[in-house]
Design a protein around this motif. Structure first.
Motif: not given
Length: 968
Positions: A694-721
């Motif tokens: 889970r930590v590795a996924c949260a750290l990697t998402l800003p590098f490989i996700c460019r769609k705002p809807a995707l990284w906002r949902r995973l990092l902000l809405d679902q607590g990845g950040l």
């Protein structure tokens, strides 16, 4: 019976006199030849039994001049004994003492008496026998060998071999020649005198064991150099030895044969291998590998190892059981009681050469050879063997079972280490060492390296090419078609075409997504007409078609070629993630790409592209922090060992190409991450994975996700950040975790606020308003103080009671309330130094921005903890002066967290405490103007300063990442 006492006539002087007389007159000369023969025989017998037995005796004999008459006697005796009678095969009737055309002196004009005619040949053979025995003994001493060669003693010995066919004489002649051959100069003279064919003839004609042993020893000593060994093989010296080894049961003869074959097979020539095989020597050599005598056993095993240098004999050697023998011996020598790496060199070379034939590869695999080769790769003491072992493993390139076993044994990390480590060049083999699975190829050109010749031999043997001319050094297995994948979206199909170096137009009419300057990275994409793809079943073609690659740029096959070829084969598996998408493997590939002394092999770039385009590898890239590593090493140009450096260390001058490659690889991962499969995989990792995943996924998402809807949902809405920030206060799950985390948070901040500079502007340290407290200072103040504060140091600071009471609730209660200080004109302030009290007194009298808050701040580089700045901040909080506290924090930030401030100061500022200082530290750390190393160093200082209480740091970093958007 007691031995006879030596008589005066047996002295060395008497023996030398008789020897000299016989050399002048010749054997059988004079009127009474029988009478003259008796003293000569007695003298020769005394010389052999008494005067040339020990080293000192031989030296004395040579110093007294005994070698010259001895050689003269040999010449004359051999000339007489080698009469016109037909040569004898053994001890039969002796030749008549007729004169020889080459003899010095003349025989008597009238023939001898009938009795002498029958006895003279026997006496001559006896004389010759004794003289040869003396000479052979003398030649055991170095100075005597030199003297004999100087006196021309080699040609008479060769003449004796040619003319006299008695076993005892041939035995002693061969022994003398063998002793002389111990000197390099004498060895060359013996070869030039034509002794080798005569010795070989004796091998086939004689039945006497002693004679054969002397001849075998002479041949062994004559094989003192590669040139002489080749001459011996070309003159047919090896086959009789092999035939004798296959037929004899004499232990002494067997030992001599094993030693001789070992010497003759060093640097084994084609002629040597052919003769030994045709003579039936392979089976006996394999049998001798279990001989009870160690010298025989070692000689047989090393002879088998030498024979492996010739490809034509390796299949037969494998059929005879040589593979198991060599593996067993190498395993024994690598055991706890084995010898060092030097003694293993010949065996390692032989085992690696055996990997060139399919039949021997199968035997080697079944006999545990793969495990043995892997143990060599893991052994740092065997580092000199590593290039050869890796090149040998290329033979198993399309052996699925062997590849699976090698992968399970940990081959991939070792191959990656070969790429990034300093390894020597693989020793080139001659063209005769090429695989016997295909016809002999023509002599390669000067630009073809030895490793490529080995690869080309294997390709033809496996059916990937019909003739050597069909292959150029730029061929690579990735050009073979991969197994068909399930139906995938068009975008993924485009990426797969990029991976396979095929134009997307051959699959679809959709436009091909462009890669950043892919041609400059060596990622060539040839047209389909340049590659004739064979029909295939799985990975193995069934009806090969010649590969035409002449239209493509040449791809060099250097020292890293075998390792890259094997890694490329592993990367073509449907799911190569378990082996290749790991930290060690990726570090090896990236280290090679960025650290190669010249342009990196394009195969390494294709491996990385193929892995990043494979959907099955996406989760492995996330779990192993592979995307973060690619970005750090290629895009940022910071190697893993350099992130703590004060300045960025660019790994190579060609950073632009590295950056373009890194951006292309991350774009490949982005395509996979934003596909439906990738979204599901990332969501599963973030919500249901292990804590580390889970930590590795949260750290990697800003590098490989460019769609705002995707990284906002995973990092902000679902607590990845928040999950990533919380992990900072726990033990790091990866050695580079803090570096990756700092870079990830900075990337996320740029995604959230791409146009906002979140860094705090530096505070202007110059005074912005007049100093009001200065009116109370000096010898003639403009305002008369009605109160003084007494510090612990005894210093009295003037003040106005009304101003102090209005500035703070604390002082209002103290100076205007019911406390005793309300009626005192001298009020003590405990626990306050003069430096810390200075900004407080200024603030109490209305000074804002007069510069007093900068006075207690130490200069950059000096510690903040324990300084007057810390005391001033503590006093501001104790005296309920929030605006002063904020001003002091701004002053600390302007001095220690300026644009040129060291990153090490961030952690120290954070230790002063306070929400505003924590936010200032977080903003400084994630500011866009920071280098990657400075950002990581600052974050490491913050984590260390926060300790186990990570709440304030988490909130500060969260606010810095969110920027002007607020905070969660």
């Amino acid at each position: 019976m007691a031995a006879a006492k030596p008589t005066p006539t047996d002295s060395l002087s008497f023996c030398l006199a008789q020897l000299t007389a016989a050399a002048v007159e010749g054997p059988g000369g004079g009127k009474d030849s029988a009478a003259n023969e008796a003293p000569l025989s007695r003298a020769l017998l005394a010389l052999r039994t008494r005067h040339v037995k020990a080293a000192g005796d031989i030296e004395r004999f040579r110093a007294r001049g005994g070698l010259r008459p001895l050689l003269a006697l040999l010449r004359r005796t051999a000339a007489v004994a080698a009469g016109p009678a037909p040569p004898l095969a053994g001890p039969g009737p002796a030749p008549s003492p007729a004169t020889s055309t080459g003899a010095a002196g003349s025989a008597p004009s009238s023939g001898p008496a009938p009795q002498a005619a029958t006895s003279a040949p026997a006496r001559l053979r006896r004389t010759l026998d004794l003289a040869l025995s003396i000479l052979a003994n003398c030649c055991t001493e170095g100075a005597c060998r030199t003297e004999v060669r100087r006196l021309g003693g080699i040609l008479p010995l060769v003449s004796i071999l040619q003319c006299v066919r008695t076993d005892s004489i041939q035995n002693r002649t061969a022994r003398a020649l063998g002793n002389l051959a111990m000197e390099a100069e004498s060895c060359g003279d013996i070869h030039r005198a034509g002794a080798v064919p005569l010795l070989v003839e004796i091998l086939t004609a004689s039945q006497d064991s002693q004679c054969l042993q002397s001849v075998i020893r002479a041949l062994r000593n004559l094989a003192d150099s590669p040139q002489h060994r080749l001459v011996l093989a070309q003159q047919g010296a090896v086959r009789p030895l092999a035939e004798l080894l296959a037929t004899t049961s004499d232990p002494a003869l067997t030992s001599a044969l094993a030693r001789a074959l070992l010497e003759l097979s060093r640097g084994c020539s084609r002629a040597c291998a052919e003769q030994l095989s045709l003579g039936g020597g392979l089976g006996p050599l394999v049998s001798l590998a279990t001989h009870p005598k160690r010298t025989v056993r070692d000689a047989a095993i090393l002879t088998l190892a030498n024979l492996c240098a010739q490809g034509l004999v390796r299949p037969a050697l494998g059929n005879a059981g040589g593979v198991e023998v060599l593996l067993s011996e190498l395993r024994r020598r690598r055991g706890p009681n084995g010898a060092g790496p030097v003694s293993q060199q010949a065996l390692v070379r032989a085992v690696c050469l055996l990997c060139r034939e399919a039949i021997n590869r199968a035997r080697l695999r079944d006999a545990g050879g793969l495990e043995l080769l892997m143990s060599l790769l893991r052994d740092p003491r065997a580092e000199a063997f590593h290039p050869r072992v890796v090149a040998a493993l290329v033979g198993f390139l399309y052996d699925t079972g062997a590849l699976g076993r090698l992968q399970a044994l940990g081959l991939v990390p070792l191959l990656a280490g070969q790429l990034s480590g300093e390894v020597g060049e693989e020793e080139e083999e001659g063209h005769e060492a090429a695989s016997c699975d295909f016809p002999e190829e023509r002599t390669p050109g000067p630009t073809e390296a030895g490793s490529f010749r080995s690869l080309r031999s294997w390709l033809i043997s496996e059916g990937y090419a019909v003739a050597p001319g069909d292959i150029s050094p730029d061929w690579s297995p990735e050009h073979c078609p991969l197994p068909e994948l399930p139906a995938v979206p068009v975008r993924s199909l485009q990426q797969r075409c990029l991976r396979d170096s095929l134009p997307f137009s051959s699959v679809s009419h959709s436009p091909l997504p462009s890669a950043p300057n892919s041609a400059s990275l060596g990622m060539e994409t040839p047209s389909t007409s340049q590659l004739d793809t064979p029909s295939h079943s799985g990975d193995i073609p069934t009806s090969p078609t010649p590969l035409r690659t002449s239209g493509r740029a040449e791809e060099l096959w250097g020292r890293e070629g075998p390792a890259l070829l094997l890694l490329s084969r592993f990367s073509q598996a449907p799911d190569p993630s378990g082996a290749l998408v790991t930290g060690p493997a990726l570090q090896g590939l990236l280290g090679y790409v960025t650290g190669a002394p010249g342009p990196p092999n394009p195969r390494a770039l294709r491996i990385l592209a193929r892995l990043t385009c494979n959907p099955a590898c996406l989760e492995a890239f996330v779990r192993s922090y592979g995307a973060a590593l690619i970005r750090a090493w290629l895009v940022l140009g910071v190697a893993p060992d350099d992130w703590r450096a004060s300045k960025p260390t660019r790994v190579r001058a060609g950073d632009r190409k590295h950056r373009e490659l890194g951006e292309m690889l991350l774009q490949n991962l982005t395509v996979q991450a934003e596909s439906p499969f990738g979204v599901g995989a990332l969501t599963h990792l973030l919500l249901s994975g292990t804590p580390e995943d889970r930590v590795a996924c949260a750290l990697t998402l800003p590098f490989i996700c460019r769609k705002p809807a995707l990284w906002r949902r995973l990092l902000l809405d679902q607590g990845g950040l928040r999950l990533l920030l919380t992990a900072l206060s726990r033990p790091a799950p990866h050695p580079l975790f803090l570096f990756f985390a700092a870079d990830s948070l900075s990337c996320l901040q740029s995604l959230i606020s791409p146009s906002v500079d979140s860094a705090q502007p530096p505070m202007d340290s110059s005074p912005t308003s007049p100093c009001l407290y200065g009116q109370l200072l000096g010898p003639t103040p403009s305002l008369v103080p009605d109160l003084h504060f007494l510090l612990d140091s005894g210093l009295r600071l003037p003040a106005i009671r009304a101003s102090a009471a209005d500035a703070s609730p604390f002082f209002r209660a103290l100076l205007s309330g019911g406390f005793a200080e309300a009626h005192l004109s001298l009020v003590p302030l405990r626990g306050l130094s003069p430096g810390a009290a200075w900004p407080i007194l200024h603030h109490l009298h209305g000074c804002r921005g007069c510069g007093a808050s900068l006075q207690p701040i130490p200069p950059p580089g000096q510690p903040l903890l324990g300084s007057e700045a810390e005391a001033a901040l503590e006093a501001a909080g104790r005296f309920l002066l929030p605006f002063l506290e904020e001003e002091l924090e701004e002053a600390v930030g302007s001095v220690h967290l300026g644009p040129c401030g060291p990153p090490e100061a961030v952690g120290e500022v954070f230790r002063l405490g306070g929400t505003r200082l924590a936010a200032r530290c977080a903003h400084w750390t994630l500011g866009p103007g920071r280098s990657p190393q400075a950002r990581a160093t600052a974050l490491a200082g913050l984590v260390e300063a926060a300790g186990e209480e990570g709440g304030p740091l988490t909130e500060a970093l969260l606010g810095a990442v969110m920027g002007m958007k607020g905070r969660l």
